[in-house]
Scaffold this motif. Structure first.
Motif, PDB file in Angstrom:
ATOM      1  N   MET A   1      -3.196  17.654 -14.785  1.00 48.25           N
ATOM      2  CA  MET A   1      -3.446  16.755 -13.451  1.00 48.25           C
ATOM      3  C   MET A   1      -4.866  17.304 -13.004  1.00 48.25           C
TER       4      MET A   1
ATOM      5  N   THR B   1       5.549  15.807 -14.950  1.00 49.28           N
ATOM      6  CA  THR B   1       5.991  16.422 -13.463  1.00 49.28           C
ATOM      7  C   THR B   1       7.211  16.702 -13.593  1.00 49.28           C
TER       8      THR B   1
ATOM      9  N   MET C   1      -1.067  16.851  -4.548  1.00 46.94           N
ATOM     10  CA  MET C   1      -1.475  15.897  -5.818  1.00 46.94           C
ATOM     11  C   MET C   1      -2.792  15.255  -5.110  1.00 46.94           C
TER      12      MET C   1
ATOM     13  N   PHE D   1       7.657  12.573  -8.063  1.00 43.89           N
ATOM     14  CA  PHE D   1       7.285  13.883  -8.457  1.00 43.89           C
ATOM     15  C   PHE D   1       7.670  14.827  -7.186  1.00 43.89           C
TER      16      PHE D   1
ATOM     17  N   PHE E   1       6.690  19.253  -6.898  1.00 43.39           N
ATOM     18  CA  PHE E   1       6.123  20.521  -7.582  1.00 43.39           C
ATOM     19  C   PHE E   1       7.361  21.594  -7.394  1.00 43.39           C
TER      20      PHE E   1
ATOM     21  N   PRO F   1       5.595  21.362 -14.035  1.00 41.95           N
ATOM     22  CA  PRO F   1       4.724  20.382 -13.614  1.00 41.95           C
ATOM     23  C   PRO F   1       3.025  20.646 -14.239  1.00 41.95           C
TER      24      PRO F   1
ATOM     25  N   THR G   1       1.524   8.269 -10.178  1.00 35.83           N
ATOM     26  CA  THR G   1       2.152   9.556 -10.361  1.00 35.83           C
ATOM     27  C   THR G   1       3.481   9.636 -10.740  1.00 35.83           C
TER      28      THR G   1
END
Lengths: 573, 573
Positions: B195, B153, B392, B178, B180, B190, B175
């Protein structure tokens, strides 16, 4: 005649004002947000503007507030003609009782500030001893050589004025706190025509509010907040609305009350300062709310939640205020209910963010819906941004400029704004509290300095707490203290009882038995050894105990409690 | 077979996990920003994710930091297979030494975190005793029933990963922190494909970072900051540039270094954590700066100002950091010069605003030009806003959702976001530290609670400072203390010496002679009267002194110092 001989005003601390000079100075308010206290002096006349307090920073442990050192005014007390107040915020009137005890002069204040001042003077038994005058924006005060007129401004409290002090050398304008709210929800508009009139007649020096100098914007109007508040009342049809704001922000109180009435909600008022503000606001005609819409606390339980507005103090997360007590369940009359909506019509002042967040978390954990933060458009500042600061500069067109009411970086940015509107950089003065600026109408120059140290008020004491005491509090707050008690006979070099250790704020004694026992042994050995020294006296024994025990405790705990030896000397019979 | 009999895991504090259930719990990190420590348990296997500290709030006087209560893990120590680290920030690795002393298990961490962890373990003499493993984003750990994979990430420190714990009942994704950042200035992107792969394979529970849940936005990329930094280097052609940021924010360090090299400036690094970060960053290949561009502190005076970049710690106004010492003139090697430009590439964390402002004011008063604040585009958050939190959720498409890493209001908003992406509200769990969530693959339900109190670390002590000691420190910090010493003979009812008063943190003794003398008289009268009582004992006399002297001192000073009587009993001969 030399300049020296011409001088009529030679004060302590080397303030030097010539007979043909106006002196301008701050006792507080420069390099800080707080304790605004400015003075204009010409020959034997001084007019003081505002008498504010400052709230202490976190490291001033136990200090309730900070006030200016009034010594300069006390030394020139016969010259001080008046204390003129611009508005009723604490950083402008909070120190008035201390001020008047030092310098008892007539006070001139606008109505809302005057009502708050009366409350303060009553608490301090000064009401009967003080000459109080109400001023209106069109008041004119004539003290002989100095005269004062006012102009209405907008801010986050009713009845805010700027001050123009006319001197034989020119006019000095002190803006007070201001924004240009062109759609105020009160009927108090910023009087731009009067400002322009003063500006057209000529302003020698402008002293202007620098609070929002970091913001390159025009601060939003209260009317913009009003729309958001009305939308909240439209949307929240179930449950109570609890509305928190600064009590003195009567615009906000008025908007919440008006929206409540329009939506069939009755209003209960909680928190001492909110009650005072509502009472003053009604007395002075700023809140036109009739009794039928107001609830007593006892009515609350019989009023349907969706017909209830609770107006509350505590929008800054103050732990003793109504809202914090509602949030943590300790408020006697108000318990959180499902469907309660809490509105924070405020922004946290830096330093209060954590407290405010704590209250928000607790309210939400208690099941309330909380409306807060900049995204909800429920707050706007009471101070103008850069655009408004430039408007003030344009209206006043001053010959000289002094940014006031701000920390250094704000004053500096404000200076840049003044330059951008055409004030030459050598006509701008960033000063410190206690600095004196002398103006003869043509020129301006620094003219000395007087003492302007912070004075700490702690409980009933003024100035009896200083850096040494604060340093002790700092140490005590970090690691507590250890007291070592022993009875000794210096002649026989015997320890008759003890040493015993007791502590506060250090460790749990019961769970630290080994530490304490070993500490006693260290103290015992130290005292015995120190007594044996040929030149042993109580001082040297005490110092040895402090050194050795501090060293031992630090080694064991990595803490540095204050070690206080109490040695009782017993003489041989 | 009843549910009760089926239970294999009955822990202290009534945690009840069935044999077919995965348990998910936080020892820290819920309802707070700090001490992130999460655990996934299935039958006899536990994987722990992160071991963070929390920095104490202002009212925890003298407390250095706060760590979780590890008792639950200690009680289940044979089950704990690993401590897995997501990244190297203090709220994720800061407590690792305390954790390992309680639960010494193998540690798996990405390279940058591992370098920082090694430093910590070395300080605590734990390096040789600990099994350390480096993980890469493609590492896979198999503990038997539980296995762990990672996904890269972006955050404000290199080498940040999210964790997917595969259990026989489904995959639990945590997670880590994080955002993006699709244009990171490092080459660490990322890994949305991974993911999505994990999401496509099915996620039973998503535990996701809630820090910026209050922000309805997509957090800006570091590349956006880079442009602003480059513009500053373009514009500032005279004088030194002093650049302050979080040492661990190696992107920012890299950008400043790259801009410096492009503009012919050499780089001097100040502050211990900055030196460590630069060393680690160079060792690990994240900073490709060759020696020729680096200055030793001693080179500084021989390098022209406009060819110098100083990288410094202290962007949060920390009083002991390099920048604060430069600002207040106490830095040994760096004195402010005319034309110095200081860049704060940071935002103040709530609570640090006043300290940061103080440093800015001091720097400007010292003549430096300071670039700070949101208007200069020189900072962006390391956490994703609402838009990224929703991405996410979309990538993971979890069956159940648990917002983590945030205060209550953030967790609540994040829950709302999860609902808006389609997670049913009864599949969302806002939990407290110590709460256990049980998942059997189909259903999820709360399954008890274990103790998760805050543990205070103060100096060398862990947990030996609690509320009573803190309350004493609070009182001491506000008004100090007064010690009353007297020697008494209980048989003859005589006061043989004293009472004497001594104080710390209360008033200046020398300037309060009357107060102290009168206080001695009050103490004398009180002791004498108390001794005369038929059932007098030391306890009753002590209490009387405390009551009467406290009352007297409050009446005189409106302060409430802690009164500590020290009574020495002497027997008649």
């Amino acid at each position: 005649m030399s300049e020296k001989e011409q001088s009529v005003n030679t004060f302590a601390h080397e303030v030097k004002l010539e007979n043909n000079e106006v002196g301008v100075m701050a006792l507080g308010g420069l390099g800080e947000i707080g304790k605004n206290t400015y003075a204009i002096q010409y020959q034997d006349e001084i007019v003081v503007i505002d008498a504010g307090i400052m709230f202490p920073e976190d490291d001033l442990l136990g200090v309730d507030y900070v006030i200016p050192d009034y010594t300069y005014l006390v030394q020139n007390i016969e010259k001080v003609k008046a204390l003129v107040i611009t508005h009723g915020h604490e950083d402008h009137i909070g120190a008035i009782s201390y001020f008047l005890r030092a310098v008892n002069v007539p006070v001139y204040a606008p109505p809302f500030a005057l009502a708050l001042i009366k409350g303060k003077l009553e608490e301090h038994n000064l009401l009967k001893k003080t000459e109080l005058h109400e001023i209106k924006p069109d008041s004119f005060l004539d003290f002989g050589k100095l005269s004062v007129e006012f102009f209405q401004t907008t801010h986050s409290i009713p009845d805010t004025v700027g001050v123009a002090v006319h001197t034989p050398k020119g006019t000095i304008v002190e803006t007070g706190d201001f924004k240009f709210d062109l759609t105020p929800v009160t009927n108090q508009y910023p009087d731009m025509l009067k400002m322009a009139k003063i500006g057209r007649e000529g302003v020698l020096l402008l002293m202007s509010d620098s609070t929002n100098a970091e913001r390159p914007e025009f601060t939003k109007s209260e009317a913009w907040v009003q729309k958001s508040i009305e939308r909240i009342f439209d949307r929240i049809t179930k449950g109570r609305i609890i509305f928190a704001t600064f009590a003195s922000n009567l615009s906000r109180v008025k908007m919440a009350m008006d929206s409540a009435v329009r939506h069939g909600r009755k209003i209960a008022v909680f928190g001492r300062s909110m009650e005072t503000a509502v009472n003053n606001g009604r007395d002075l005609g700023y809140l036109n709310i009739s009794d039928e819409f107001l609830l007593e606390p006892s009515d609350l339980k019989n009023t349907p939640p969706d017909e209830t507005l609770i107006l509350s103090t505590g929008s800054q997360g103050e732990p003793m205020a109504a809202l914090a007590r509602i949030a943590n369940g300790t408020h006697k009359q108000i318990k959180l209910q499902p469907n309660d909506t809490v509105v924070f019509s405020s922004n946290p002042i830096p330093g209060n963010t954590a407290s405010v967040n704590k209250v928000i978390n607790e309210l939400e954990e208690g099941g309330a819906n909380v409306i807060y933060g900049p995204l909800n458009n429920i707050h706007t500042s009471g101070h103008g941004g850069q655009e408004e600061q430039k408007i003030m500069l344009e209206l006043m067109k001053p010959k000289f400029f002094m940014p006031i009411h701000g920390e250094y970086r704000m004053l500096k940015i404000h200076s840049g704004l003044a330059q951008s509107t055409g004030v030459p950089s050598d006509h701008i003065f960033i000063m410190d509290n206690g600095d004196v600026l002398a103006l003869d109408g043509e020129h301006a120059h620094p003219a000395g300095h007087f003492s302007s140290e912070d004075i700490y008020v702690d409980g009933g004491g003024i100035g009896d707490v200083g850096n040494a005491v604060l340093h002790e509090r700092q140490k005590l707050s970090q690691d507590g203290l250890v007291i070592v008690t022993a009875t000794i006979n210096m002649q026989t070099k015997e320890i008759l009882s003890g040493p015993d250790l007791l502590s506060r704020g250090f460790v749990y004694m019961r769970e630290s038995v080994d530490l304490i026992n070993d500490g006693r042994r260290v103290a015992f050995g130290t005292i015995r050894k120190a007594m044996m020294s040929s030149n042993a006296d109580e001082g040297s024994i005490r110092q040895a105990v402090i050194d050795e025990l501090s060293h031992y405790l630090y080694k064991k705990t990595a803490r540095k409690p204050i070690v206080i030896p109490v040695l009782i000397q017993v003489k041989s019979n």
